[in-house]
Design a protein around this motif. Structure first.
Motif, short mmCIF file in Angstrom:
data_model
loop_
_atom_site.label_atom_id
_atom_site.label_comp_id
_atom_site.label_asym_id
_atom_site.label_seq_id
_atom_site.Cartn_x
_atom_site.Cartn_y
_atom_site.Cartn_z
N UNK A 55 -2.12 3.51 -9.89
CA UNK A 55 -3.19 3.21 -8.93
C UNK A 55 -2.70 3.66 -7.56
N UNK A 94 0.82 -1.21 0.00
CA UNK A 94 0.00 0.00 0.00
C UNK A 94 0.85 1.26 0.00
N UNK A 142 -3.31 3.83 -3.51
CA UNK A 142 -4.03 3.36 -2.31
C UNK A 142 -3.71 4.34 -1.20
N UNK A 143 -4.75 4.81 -0.54
CA UNK A 143 -4.52 5.70 0.59
C UNK A 143 -4.12 4.85 1.80
N UNK A 144 -2.83 4.87 2.11
CA UNK A 144 -2.34 3.97 3.17
C UNK A 144 -2.77 4.41 4.56
N UNK A 145 -3.28 5.62 4.68
CA UNK A 145 -3.72 6.08 6.00
C UNK A 145 -5.22 5.92 6.20
N UNK A 146 -5.93 5.70 5.10
CA UNK A 146 -7.38 5.62 5.20
C UNK A 146 -7.82 4.23 5.64
N UNK A 147 -8.89 4.18 6.38
CA UNK A 147 -9.39 2.87 6.80
C UNK A 147 -10.41 2.33 5.79
N UNK A 148 -10.70 3.13 4.75
CA UNK A 148 -11.63 2.64 3.73
C UNK A 148 -10.83 1.95 2.63
N UNK A 149 -11.47 0.95 2.06
CA UNK A 149 -10.80 0.24 0.97
C UNK A 149 -10.94 1.04 -0.31
N UNK A 150 -10.28 2.19 -0.39
CA UNK A 150 -10.45 3.00 -1.59
C UNK A 150 -9.18 3.01 -2.41
N UNK A 151 -9.40 2.98 -3.70
CA UNK A 151 -8.26 2.99 -4.61
C UNK A 151 -8.63 3.94 -5.75
N UNK A 209 1.19 1.56 -8.08
CA UNK A 209 1.25 0.53 -9.12
C UNK A 209 0.94 1.20 -10.45
#
Lengths: 496, 222
Positions: B50, B26, B52-61, B30
């Motif tokens: 792509x 994360x 990925x927000x490595x600090x967010x707790x949501x699975x958002x990409x 990529x």
């Protein structure tokens, strides 16, 4: 006096039952369960002193075979050895021995026999009146089978040996007895088939057992740990079982069994590495069915030790080897997880081990609740709270469940799994492969009583593989395991 | 003593494998597609990544387009890596789009760079378009990124219409090494509602020798 039975090795009874009674009273002065009874024969020709431990004897046998004849039989006592006369002419008991020294007498009393001291006799009689309660025959919980014998050993070694003998109706069955433990004087039986046993291994076992010097032997592991090769090894080099059929099968292969009084677990040796993947049921089910189970156990062992390490290596070092969609979803699901992959993996492995251990120790009634709370609630909550990622949870769970397929390697699996993960975290797949290579080399270096634990694989013949990776039909398994030079062919089966 | 020596040599081997740097998945971008255009004497690289927000707790990409300018492809990628806050991972780059301005020596150098870069997979597709940056900055209809959609177009065309492009990096490289280098690359157009595979671009001796329709590509392949 050190309080050991052997302290009385050179002490003899005087022949005066008053003095001898006082001697035993002195020895057992703090033992409230020693029972003594003085009996005068009906004819009044002699007096006897009966000594036994309450709770360890069968009272009916004592009353019917000892007390009743002594009090009812009228006989003229000759001038010679009175004890011998009582043994031959009066007692009804089938198993009567003589003891000349006090240590022999003590051993008899402590093992549930009854001691009969006849006045004016320098030897005492030991009568087999053992009658302690045992747990009885039940199926061992760790070695359950769907099909096949369901009997298991209990804690009485003599009965355990009898159970083995019942399966091996041959005079070739040899039983040697030894006492181990300075204070417990535990009975240890060494069983083998005389014409099949590997004499070198037998000699080595006796030599190593003679070196054991400890106060008490309460379980077979007290001996196993001291006689095994590679003492610090994670892998077993001695086998254990609670099933008489398994012991009988191993004796038929030329192995040795060690039965220890007070435990239902029997030690078998030499032990081959492939035995870790064998189950008793393999031999009671059709070979095609059991071969699938056998192969699965090998696959599961590999999965149990390797899956977390490979996952860590791929995700942290070699994402290019992952399919694109898998790499993306892994990254996506890891978003927000504060721990590095390796730390996440190690913590999850530890949590799984804690859950497993708790499950074993928890009362059965709480087991289901524990598995729901531990497995489902905590697991799901941890993923949702982003403490751990779902792919890692799946990986560790897969590895943990696979490890349960090979219970004999459960200790080794845990350590190897951790070592592989650390190696993978250090140097990716290279580290994992290096660690795998070291473990394979180590497995091939294991020895058990002069036998290579991987001897069957080393032989590399069709016959030597027939009970390793799969279970061949019975008529094809016509040779005994490769380690045994004395037992080359099994009876029956096709011979080439 | 012997055991210690063996363990030490194994540890030494592990330290020498060059596999020491690790990045959490994360904490990497990529890259799904790379685009190259020429601007003046410089090369401009566009990387669709792509994120990925490595600090967010949501699975958002989400996807983002990063650009950098340099003297050649290696310089562009170096500057791109300097500009962005996380590592970029080129292993999952499925398409390298070449703008019409990338010709001659520039084309040569870009393809050579891609072939020599160990991170870029040899099965990556090479395609052409009028403007690579414009193509990659558009929206994809079926996937999150334009890069994966372009690869999907090429593979779908082969499966459904029989139009097979020999556009993978190793195929292109092998065609370039032939005595008379000529190959056809898939050509995309960037439109408002996404991108479309419109045909092929014939390349001869590093020069674009013409554009072909899909039917012509099929015939050319036969």
């Amino acid at each position: 006096m050190s309080g050991r039975t052997s302290d009385y090795r050179n002490v003899k009874i005087s022949g005066d039952i008053n003095a001898d009674g006082q001697l035993f009273d002195g020895i057992f002065k703090n033992d409230a369960i020693l029972r003594r009874r003085r009996i005068r024969s009906r004819s009044g020709g002699f007096e006897c002193l009966l000594l036994y431990m309450d709770g360890m004897v069968n009272n009916e046998i004592i009353n019917d075979s000892v007390v009743r004849p002594l009090m009812t039989v009228e006989a003229q006592v000759p001038d010679g050895d009175r004890a011998q006369f009582v043994r031959e002419k009066i007692l009804f008991s089938n198993d009567v021995g003589t003891a000349a020294t006090v240590d022999e007498m003590l051993r008899a009393i402590l093992y549930g026999d009854t001691l009969l001291i006849v006045d004016k006799s320098k030897t005492a009689l030991t009568l087999n009146t053992k009658g302690w309660r045992t747990r009885g025959i039940s199926e061992p919980s760790d070695e359950r089978v769907l099909q096949g014998p369901r009997e298991g050993f209990d804690e009485a070694a003599m009965f355990n040996v009898a159970m083995i003998r019942r399966k091996l109706l041959t005079p070739d069955f040899c039983v040697e007895v030894a006492r181990m433990g300075q204070r417990t004087e535990t009975l240890v039986f060494i069983c083998y088939l005389g014409t099949l046993v590997d004499r070198r291994a037998l000699g080595e076992l006796k030599k190593r057992m003679s070196r054991i010097d400890m106060d008490g032997v309460l379980d077979v592991n007290y001996i196993a740990e001291q006689v095994r090769d590679n003492r610090g090894s994670l892998f077993k080099t001695t086998g254990t079982t609670e099933r008489p059929d398994t012991v009988a099968a191993r004796l038929l292969e030329g192995r040795i069994a060690v039965v220890v009084d007070g435990t239902p677990v029997v030690l078998t040796l030499p032990y081959l590495f492939s035995e870790n993947f064998q189950s008793d049921e393999d031999y009671y089910l059709n070979h095609t069915v059991s071969s699938v189970g056998r192969a699965l156990r090998y696959i599961c062992f590999f999965a149990a030790v390797s899956v977390p390490a490979i996952f860590v290596a791929l995700v942290s070092f070699h994402p290019q080897l992952l399919p694109t969609s898998f790499a993306i979803s892994t990254a996506q699901l890891r978003g927000g997880v504060p721990l590095p992959t390796v730390a996440e993996c190690l913590i999850l492995i530890l949590v799984f081990e804690i859950l497993k251990e708790t499950g074993v120790r928890t009362p059965q009634s709480l087991g289901h609740a524990l598995s729901i709370v531990g497995g489902l609630v905590v697991g799901q909550a941890a993923v949702e709270a982003r403490i751990i990622s779902a792919p890692m949870l799946i990986t560790v769970a897969l590895s943990g469940i696979s490890g349960l397929m090979v219970p004999r390697l459960k200790g080794a699996v845990f350590y190897i799994r951790i070592a592989f993960v650390l190696a993978a975290a250090m140097a990716g797949l290279y580290g994992y492969l290096a660690a795998l290579g070291i473990v394979i080399c180590y497995i091939f270096s294991l020895r058990s009583f002069g036998v290579d634990c991987t001897v069957s694989v080393r032989r590399f013949t069709r016959q030597s593989f027939k009970d390793i990776f799969w279970r061949a039909p019975w008529n094809n398994m016509y040779r005994r395991p490769a380690f045994n030079k004395n037992a080359f062919r099994m009876s029956g089966g096709r011979r080439k | 003593m012997r055991r210690t020596a063996v363990l030490m040599s194994v540890l030494l081997c592990l330290l020498l494998v060059g596999c020491r740097t690790t990045r959490e998945s994360d904490r990497r971008f990529t890259v799904s597609a790379l685009g190259f255009d020429v601007s003046g004497s410089d090369l401009v690289v566009s990387a669709e990544a792509l994120v990925v927000n490595s600090e967010s707790t949501k699975e958002e990409i989400t996807k983002k387009l990063f650009t950098a300018q340099g003297k050649d492809a290696a310089d562009c990628i170096f500057k791109l890596k300097q500009k962005i806050p996380k590592d970029i991972q080129l292993a999952h780059c499925t398409v390298v789009a070449l703008g019409d301005t990338v010709e001659g020596k520039a084309l040569d150098k870009v393809i050579d760079y891609c072939a020599e870069n160990r991170e870029i997979n040899l099965s990556t597709h090479i395609c052409t378009t009028a403007n690579a940056q414009q193509l990659l900055s558009g929206e994809a209809a079926s996937t999150l990124t334009v890069g994966y959609e372009l690869a999907g177009y090429i593979e779908h065309a082969a499966a459904q219409t029989g139009v097979t492009f020999k556009s993978r990096l190793y195929q292109v490289q092998s065609a370039r090494l032939a005595p008379s280098p000529a190959f056809v690359l898939p050509r995309f157009s960037a439109e408002e509602d996404g991108c479309t595979l419109i045909g092929g671009t014939k390349v001869q001796k590093n020069r674009k020798a013409g554009e072909l329709s899909l039917d012509e590509v099929g015939k050319d392949a036969k």
